[in-house]
Structures are given as structure tokens and as C-alpha cells.
Design a protein around this motif. Sequence first.
Motif, PDB file in Angstrom:
ATOM      1  N   ALA A 117       1.081  -1.173  -0.226  1.00 38.78           N
ATOM      2  CA  ALA A 117       0.029  -0.134   0.013  1.00 38.78           C
ATOM      3  C   ALA A 117       0.933   1.347   0.120  1.00 38.78           C
ATOM      4  O   ALA A 117       0.474   2.274  -0.378  1.00 38.78           O
ATOM      5  N   PHE A 118       2.119   0.987   0.647  1.00 37.89           N
ATOM      6  CA  PHE A 118       2.953   2.393   0.591  1.00 37.89           C
ATOM      7  C   PHE A 118       4.220   2.222  -0.355  1.00 37.89           C
ATOM      8  O   PHE A 118       4.771   3.188  -0.458  1.00 37.89           O
ATOM      9  N   ALA A 119       4.085   1.266  -1.057  1.00 39.46           N
ATOM     10  CA  ALA A 119       5.251   1.277  -2.067  1.00 39.46           C
ATOM     11  C   ALA A 119       5.410   2.333  -2.913  1.00 39.46           C
ATOM     12  O   ALA A 119       6.175   2.929  -3.386  1.00 39.46           O
ATOM     13  N   ASP A 120       4.035   2.752  -3.425  1.00 40.64           N
ATOM     14  CA  ASP A 120       4.065   3.895  -4.407  1.00 40.64           C
ATOM     15  C   ASP A 120       4.566   5.147  -3.923  1.00 40.64           C
ATOM     16  O   ASP A 120       5.212   6.105  -4.606  1.00 40.64           O
ATOM     17  N   GLU A 121       4.680   5.442  -2.792  1.00 41.07           N
ATOM     18  CA  GLU A 121       5.188   6.684  -2.297  1.00 41.07           C
ATOM     19  C   GLU A 121       6.557   6.713  -2.170  1.00 41.07           C
ATOM     20  O   GLU A 121       7.267   7.889  -2.159  1.00 41.07           O
ATOM     21  N   THR A 122       7.457   5.621  -2.119  1.00 44.42           N
ATOM     22  CA  THR A 122       8.819   5.442  -1.944  1.00 44.42           C
ATOM     23  C   THR A 122       9.582   5.018  -3.351  1.00 44.42           C
ATOM     24  O   THR A 122      10.632   5.205  -3.689  1.00 44.42           O
ATOM     25  N   ASP A 123       8.633   4.404  -4.386  1.00 48.41           N
ATOM     26  CA  ASP A 123       9.002   4.016  -5.609  1.00 48.41           C
ATOM     27  C   ASP A 123       9.357   5.251  -6.259  1.00 48.41           C
ATOM     28  O   ASP A 123       8.707   6.161  -6.209  1.00 48.41           O
ATOM     29  N   HIS A 124      10.251   5.039  -7.468  1.00 47.40           N
ATOM     30  CA  HIS A 124      10.535   6.311  -8.090  1.00 47.40           C
ATOM     31  C   HIS A 124       9.945   5.699  -9.571  1.00 47.40           C
ATOM     32  O   HIS A 124       9.961   4.724 -10.044  1.00 47.40           O
ATOM     33  N   TYR A 125       9.498   6.926 -10.474  1.00 45.11           N
ATOM     34  CA  TYR A 125       8.910   6.802 -11.573  1.00 45.11           C
ATOM     35  C   TYR A 125       9.595   7.580 -12.845  1.00 45.11           C
ATOM     36  O   TYR A 125      10.017   8.894 -12.577  1.00 45.11           O
ATOM     37  N   ARG A 126       9.590   7.294 -13.915  1.00 48.60           N
ATOM     38  CA  ARG A 126       9.850   8.161 -15.126  1.00 48.60           C
ATOM     39  C   ARG A 126       8.377   8.453 -15.705  1.00 48.60           C
ATOM     40  O   ARG A 126       7.890   7.655 -16.104  1.00 48.60           O
ATOM     41  N   VAL A 127       8.168   9.582 -15.596  1.00 52.50           N
ATOM     42  CA  VAL A 127       6.674  10.109 -16.283  1.00 52.50           C
ATOM     43  C   VAL A 127       7.057  10.936 -17.406  1.00 52.50           C
ATOM     44  O   VAL A 127       8.118  11.905 -17.479  1.00 52.50           O
ATOM     45  N   ARG A 128       6.358  10.710 -18.446  1.00 55.37           N
ATOM     46  CA  ARG A 128       6.687  11.686 -19.485  1.00 55.37           C
ATOM     47  C   ARG A 128       5.181  12.119 -19.770  1.00 55.37           C
ATOM     48  O   ARG A 128       4.157  11.203 -19.755  1.00 55.37           O
ATOM     49  N   LEU A 129       5.159  13.305 -19.962  1.00 53.88           N
ATOM     50  CA  LEU A 129       3.789  14.018 -20.112  1.00 53.88           C
ATOM     51  C   LEU A 129       3.657  14.613 -21.721  1.00 53.88           C
ATOM     52  O   LEU A 129       4.902  15.072 -22.234  1.00 53.88           O
ATOM     53  N   PHE A 130       2.737  14.167 -22.304  1.00 53.58           N
ATOM     54  CA  PHE A 130       2.596  14.739 -23.805  1.00 53.58           C
ATOM     55  C   PHE A 130       1.867  15.883 -24.113  1.00 53.58           C
ATOM     56  O   PHE A 130       0.744  15.609 -23.900  1.00 53.58           O
ATOM     57  N   PHE A 131       2.344  17.290 -24.199  1.00 55.91           N
ATOM     58  CA  PHE A 131       1.467  18.453 -24.192  1.00 55.91           C
ATOM     59  C   PHE A 131       1.373  18.682 -25.744  1.00 55.91           C
ATOM     60  O   PHE A 131       2.366  18.970 -26.584  1.00 55.91           O
ATOM     61  N   GLY A 132       0.058  18.298 -26.215  1.00 56.13           N
ATOM     62  CA  GLY A 132      -0.284  18.881 -27.787  1.00 56.13           C
ATOM     63  C   GLY A 132      -0.245  20.441 -27.804  1.00 56.13           C
ATOM     64  O   GLY A 132      -0.702  21.165 -26.857  1.00 56.13           O
ATOM     65  N   LEU A 133       0.125  20.861 -28.901  1.00 59.94           N
ATOM     66  CA  LEU A 133       0.319  22.185 -29.008  1.00 59.94           C
ATOM     67  C   LEU A 133      -0.882  22.821 -29.888  1.00 59.94           C
ATOM     68  O   LEU A 133      -0.851  24.099 -30.234  1.00 59.94           O
ATOM     69  N   SER A 134      -1.752  22.026 -30.555  1.00 54.61           N
ATOM     70  CA  SER A 134      -2.701  22.439 -31.322  1.00 54.61           C
ATOM     71  C   SER A 134      -4.068  23.016 -30.515  1.00 54.61           C
ATOM     72  O   SER A 134      -4.275  22.321 -29.482  1.00 54.61           O
ATOM     73  N   LEU A 135      -4.602  23.929 -30.891  1.00 50.51           N
ATOM     74  CA  LEU A 135      -5.862  24.493 -30.192  1.00 50.51           C
ATOM     75  C   LEU A 135      -7.090  24.017 -30.876  1.00 50.51           C
ATOM     76  O   LEU A 135      -6.982  24.028 -32.212  1.00 50.51           O
ATOM     77  N   PRO A 136      -8.031  23.759 -30.220  1.00 48.02           N
ATOM     78  CA  PRO A 136      -9.334  23.226 -30.826  1.00 48.02           C
ATOM     79  C   PRO A 136      -9.953  24.187 -31.691  1.00 48.02           C
ATOM     80  O   PRO A 136     -10.580  23.925 -32.738  1.00 48.02           O
ATOM     81  N   SER A 137      -9.687  25.450 -31.426  1.00 46.98           N
ATOM     82  CA  SER A 137     -10.334  26.567 -32.146  1.00 46.98           C
ATOM     83  C   SER A 137      -9.568  27.142 -33.414  1.00 46.98           C
ATOM     84  O   SER A 137     -10.033  27.819 -34.266  1.00 46.98           O
ATOM     85  N   GLY A 138      -8.425  26.120 -33.633  1.00 47.00           N
ATOM     86  CA  GLY A 138      -7.675  26.476 -34.728  1.00 47.00           C
ATOM     87  C   GLY A 138      -6.234  27.218 -34.324  1.00 47.00           C
ATOM     88  O   GLY A 138      -6.216  27.753 -33.050  1.00 47.00           O
ATOM     89  N   GLY A 139      -5.335  27.257 -35.001  1.00 44.51           N
ATOM     90  CA  GLY A 139      -3.885  27.706 -34.469  1.00 44.51           C
ATOM     91  C   GLY A 139      -3.187  26.833 -33.400  1.00 44.51           C
ATOM     92  O   GLY A 139      -3.428  25.574 -33.372  1.00 44.51           O
ATOM     93  N   GLY A 140      -2.386  27.388 -32.464  1.00 41.37           N
ATOM     94  CA  GLY A 140      -1.577  26.521 -31.636  1.00 41.37           C
ATOM     95  C   GLY A 140      -1.233  27.452 -30.499  1.00 41.37           C
ATOM     96  O   GLY A 140      -1.074  28.565 -30.800  1.00 41.37           O
ATOM     97  N   VAL A 141      -0.706  26.666 -29.752  1.00 47.46           N
ATOM     98  CA  VAL A 141       0.149  27.286 -28.319  1.00 47.46           C
ATOM     99  C   VAL A 141       1.349  28.090 -29.156  1.00 47.46           C
ATOM    100  O   VAL A 141       2.315  27.162 -29.807  1.00 47.46           O
ATOM    101  N   SER A 142       1.454  29.228 -28.974  1.00 47.75           N
ATOM    102  CA  SER A 142       2.881  29.699 -29.353  1.00 47.75           C
ATOM    103  C   SER A 142       3.993  29.433 -28.618  1.00 47.75           C
ATOM    104  O   SER A 142       3.965  29.042 -27.539  1.00 47.75           O
TER     105      SER A 142
END
Length: 131
Positions: free
Chosen positions: A20-45
Motif C-alpha cells: 500500500a505504501f510502495a507507491d510513495e517511495t518507488d520512483h517513476y519516469r513520467v512522460r507528459l505529452f503536451f499537444g500544441l494545437s488548439l481546438p479553435s485553430g492555431g496553436g500554443v505559441s
Amino acid sequence: MHIHKIVALCALLLLPNSYAFADETDHYRVRLFFGLSLPSGGGVSLKQWQHFEKAVLAKQFEGFNVVDATGYYKGQPERSKVVTVITNGAGMAKVKSVAQRYATQFQQDSVMMVKVKVDEWAFIEKLKPLN
């Protein structure tokens, strides 16, 4: 006889679970994938991304890597940023908060997160000169 088995099973279920407590002390490589397109068109500058990087990522994480990438979403190419962080289980709340903040700020459907357990990680230092 069956009552003893039931009592023993209940006792096992009520004992503290070491997993139950292993998650607190274990280490992880976390990758976040941030899309840069905007739903309204264009993108994050680039300026918007750099502001997010300084104002959010750099304040939440002591260290991280950012890689420019091209991802595909619904069959369409999309500019994206892949952010890699090494964290323990306790740090996962920060990771999820950052992803939610980006999704909200830039009207994204989601930010993909991939979490992989790290068995070992270290900082390898340079060799010291022999005297």
C-alpha cells in the motif's frame, strides 16, 4: 472449522499491507505529452509555452527535460512537447496537477501521461583526477 478460516482470512486482510505504501517511495519516469494545437485553430505559441514552462513546470519540478516532437491525434500531425520527470509516488499529485492545468489553460481534451517504474537512477559524476 470454517469459522477459523474466515477469522484468519479477515486478520490477513486487516494487516498493514506493505504494498500500500510502495507507491510513495518507488520512483517513476513520467512522460507528459503536451499537444500544441488548439481546438479553435492555431496553436500554443512558443512564447506561451515558454511562459508555461517557467511559471508552472520549473516551479513544480526541481529538474525535467523537454523535447520537441510531432505527435498524431485523430490521424492528424500535431506539434507537441514531451516532458520527462523522475519523481516518487508522492510527487505524482504534482505531475497530474501540471497536466490538468495545461489542459485547462489551453483547452486540450487531455494531456497523455506515461508512468514507468524506475528500478535504479543516479547522477554519475565525472572522474576525479589522480594525483
